[in-house]
Design a protein around this motif. Structure first.
Motif, PDB file in Angstrom:
ATOM      1  N   LEU A   1       0.834  -1.204   0.000  1.00 35.57           N
ATOM      2  CA  LEU A   1       0.000   0.000   0.000  1.00 35.57           C
ATOM      3  C   LEU A   1       0.866   1.251   0.000  1.00 35.57           C
ATOM      4  O   LEU A   1       0.559   2.238  -0.667  1.00 35.57           O
ATOM      5  N   ASN A   2       1.941   1.204   0.758  1.00 32.86           N
ATOM      6  CA  ASN A   2       2.906   2.303   0.795  1.00 32.86           C
ATOM      7  C   ASN A   2       4.277   1.707   1.148  1.00 32.86           C
ATOM      8  O   ASN A   2       4.422   0.483   1.254  1.00 32.86           O
ATOM      9  N   GLY A   3       5.255   2.530   1.345  1.00 31.77           N
ATOM     10  CA  GLY A   3       6.594   2.038   1.642  1.00 31.77           C
ATOM     11  C   GLY A   3       6.885   1.898   3.119  1.00 31.77           C
ATOM     12  O   GLY A   3       8.037   1.644   3.496  1.00 31.77           O
ATOM     13  N   GLU A   4       5.843   2.033   3.957  1.00 35.72           N
ATOM     14  CA  GLU A   4       6.044   2.029   5.399  1.00 35.72           C
ATOM     15  C   GLU A   4       5.929   0.627   6.002  1.00 35.72           C
ATOM     16  O   GLU A   4       5.200  -0.230   5.506  1.00 35.72           O
ATOM     17  N   GLU A   5       6.691   0.429   7.094  1.00 33.40           N
ATOM     18  CA  GLU A   5       6.549  -0.751   7.925  1.00 33.40           C
ATOM     19  C   GLU A   5       6.317  -0.295   9.353  1.00 33.40           C
ATOM     20  O   GLU A   5       6.821   0.754   9.776  1.00 33.40           O
ATOM     21  N   TYR A   6       5.555  -1.083  10.102  1.00 37.33           N
ATOM     22  CA  TYR A   6       5.124  -0.640  11.424  1.00 37.33           C
ATOM     23  C   TYR A   6       5.468  -1.677  12.490  1.00 37.33           C
ATOM     24  O   TYR A   6       5.526  -2.885  12.230  1.00 37.33           O
ATOM     25  N   ASP A   7       5.694  -1.172  13.699  1.00 36.59           N
ATOM     26  CA  ASP A   7       5.932  -2.063  14.836  1.00 36.59           C
ATOM     27  C   ASP A   7       4.654  -2.817  15.192  1.00 36.59           C
ATOM     28  O   ASP A   7       4.696  -3.969  15.615  1.00 36.59           O
ATOM     29  N   ASP A   8       3.535  -2.156  15.014  1.00 38.10           N
ATOM     30  CA  ASP A   8       2.236  -2.784  15.220  1.00 38.10           C
ATOM     31  C   ASP A   8       1.243  -2.086  14.307  1.00 38.10           C
ATOM     32  O   ASP A   8       1.427  -0.917  13.930  1.00 38.10           O
ATOM     33  N   ALA A   9       0.203  -2.788  13.939  1.00 33.81           N
ATOM     34  CA  ALA A   9      -0.820  -2.214  13.059  1.00 33.81           C
ATOM     35  C   ALA A   9      -2.122  -2.972  13.257  1.00 33.81           C
ATOM     36  O   ALA A   9      -2.124  -4.188  13.475  1.00 33.81           O
ATOM     37  N   GLN A  10      -3.217  -2.247  13.191  1.00 37.97           N
ATOM     38  CA  GLN A  10      -4.544  -2.834  13.266  1.00 37.97           C
ATOM     39  C   GLN A  10      -5.223  -2.712  11.910  1.00 37.97           C
ATOM     40  O   GLN A  10      -4.911  -1.813  11.125  1.00 37.97           O
ATOM     41  N   SER A  11      -6.128  -3.614  11.638  1.00 37.47           N
ATOM     42  CA  SER A  11      -6.825  -3.590  10.359  1.00 37.47           C
ATOM     43  C   SER A  11      -7.660  -2.312  10.221  1.00 37.47           C
ATOM     44  O   SER A  11      -7.989  -1.652  11.210  1.00 37.47           O
ATOM     45  N   PHE A  12      -8.019  -1.987   8.982  1.00 39.03           N
ATOM     46  CA  PHE A  12      -8.779  -0.770   8.714  1.00 39.03           C
ATOM     47  C   PHE A  12     -10.186  -0.855   9.296  1.00 39.03           C
ATOM     48  O   PHE A  12     -10.840  -1.895   9.257  1.00 39.03           O
TER      49      PHE A  12
END
Length: 347
Positions: free
Chosen positions: A276-287
């Motif tokens: 979706l984009n070039g970012e990576e996250y330590d944590d993420a929740q669904s939309f």
């Protein structure tokens, strides 16, 4: 409202739902191009859908009141909500049957259990066995099952002699396959298990591909999560891999976006398998409500379905959006923000 009118309105509602899903898939497939025309079609279709849906919400309330009135009038133990013009009723002998909107029983029989009508058929249980009846009070076939589920996309999963298989709306077997476990059809595909391995079949009862998997999830948005050995990946409705990536963990696609985890980092991919984009996250929740909460370096923020930050704010804590609002915390201040990222009151 007559049963005929209810069926006509319900059919129209289902067609609108299918139209909305098709337009959403078109948007997903063309996410990187100009989709303003499709978006406009989707907006018009969605407005019409919710107008009709609101009719059914009102009608559901009326049907609840009707059921309560009939229970009292007919001295029944319970009358459940009406579905497709009929309701499940229970007498004081713990026997079940269906009644119409006038309280008239649909048939003389009484059963151990009955389930509400869906798509013109209902499941009933007698002497510990399940079978199907139609609105014409006829049995769908002469078979009885240990377990039976509602019809879904024209197919039902049933269990007989310890094995699961599918039947069609004509009451016939879909194929000769018998399975250790089986799920409903989604996107024209159903997951089944044989000899400890999972695979998918099509609505014709044929195998989707020659692959077998350790674990699978139902199709969603035309994609399915599957696992071979330790890692997960996606397959398409054609049974092909969505991309060459494998993931430690993933979630099913919703509105053309899926959350995945790779090398301990979480990120999102779109329906063509690209990020979706070039970012990576330590944590993420669904939309939720078109926004996802994610964290980097101990701070939370929100992104949109385009992969962009919702606003320039970062938060010490945040909750996912619900009904267009999200609670967030900055220092000692707890506030609520709207889907534009604007604060509208302090908690």
């Amino acid at each position: 409202m007559s049963c005929t009118n209810i069926h006509a309105q319900l059919s129209k509602l289902n067609k609108m739902r299918e139209g909305i899903q098709t337009l959403q898939q078109d948007i997903t497939a063309q996410r990187s191009t100009d989709v303003s025309l499709i978006h406009n079609q989707l907006r018009v279709y969605t407005e019409q859908f919710y107008k009709l849906q609101s009719f059914f919400d009102i009608h559901e309330s009326e049907k609840f009141k009707l059921g309560a009135a009939l229970r009292k009038k007919l001295n029944l133990q319970q009358v459940q909500n009406f579905s497709e013009g009929y309701a499940v009723a229970q007498d004081w002998n713990e026997q079940y049957f269906h009644i119409d909107i006038n309280g008239v029983p649909l048939y003389p029989e009484r059963y151990q259990c009955t389930i509400k009508f869906r798509n013109g058929m209902a499941r009933v249980q007698q002497n510990g066995k399940w079978f199907y009846i139609t609105e014409n009070c006829e049995r769908l076939n002469n078979e009885e099952y240990e377990l039976a589920w509602d019809f879904f996309n024209g197919r039902a999963v049933v269990k007989q002699n310890g094995k699961w298989f599918f039947i069609t709306e004509n009451g016939e077997r879909l194929n000769d396959g018998e399975y250790e476990s089986a799920g409903n059809f989604y996107s024209g595909r159903a997951r089944v298990k044989q000899n400890g391995k999972w695979f998918f079949i099509t609505e014709n009862g044929e195998r989707l591909n020659n692959e077998e998997y350790w674990n699978v999830r139902d199709f969603s948005n035309g994609r399915a999560c599957v696992q071979q050995v330790e890692n997960w990946f996606f397959i398409t409705e054609n049974g092909e891999r969505l991309n060459n990536e494998e993931y430690e963990d993933l979630r099913s696609f919703s509105n053309g976006i899926a959350k995945v985890e790779q090398n301990g980092k979480k990120f999102f991919i779109i329906a063509n398998g690209e990020r979706l984009n070039g970012e990576e996250y330590d944590d993420a929740q669904s939309f939720s409500n078109g926004r996802a909460r994610v964290t980097q370096n101990g701070k939370w923020f929100f992104i949109t379905e385009n992969g962009e930050r919702l606003n320039g704010e970062e938060y010490d804590d945040a909750q996912s959006f619900s009904n267009g609002r999200a609670a967030v915390k900055q220092g000692n201040n707890c506030i609520a923000i709207d889907i534009n990222g604007d604060a509208f009151f302090q908690i």
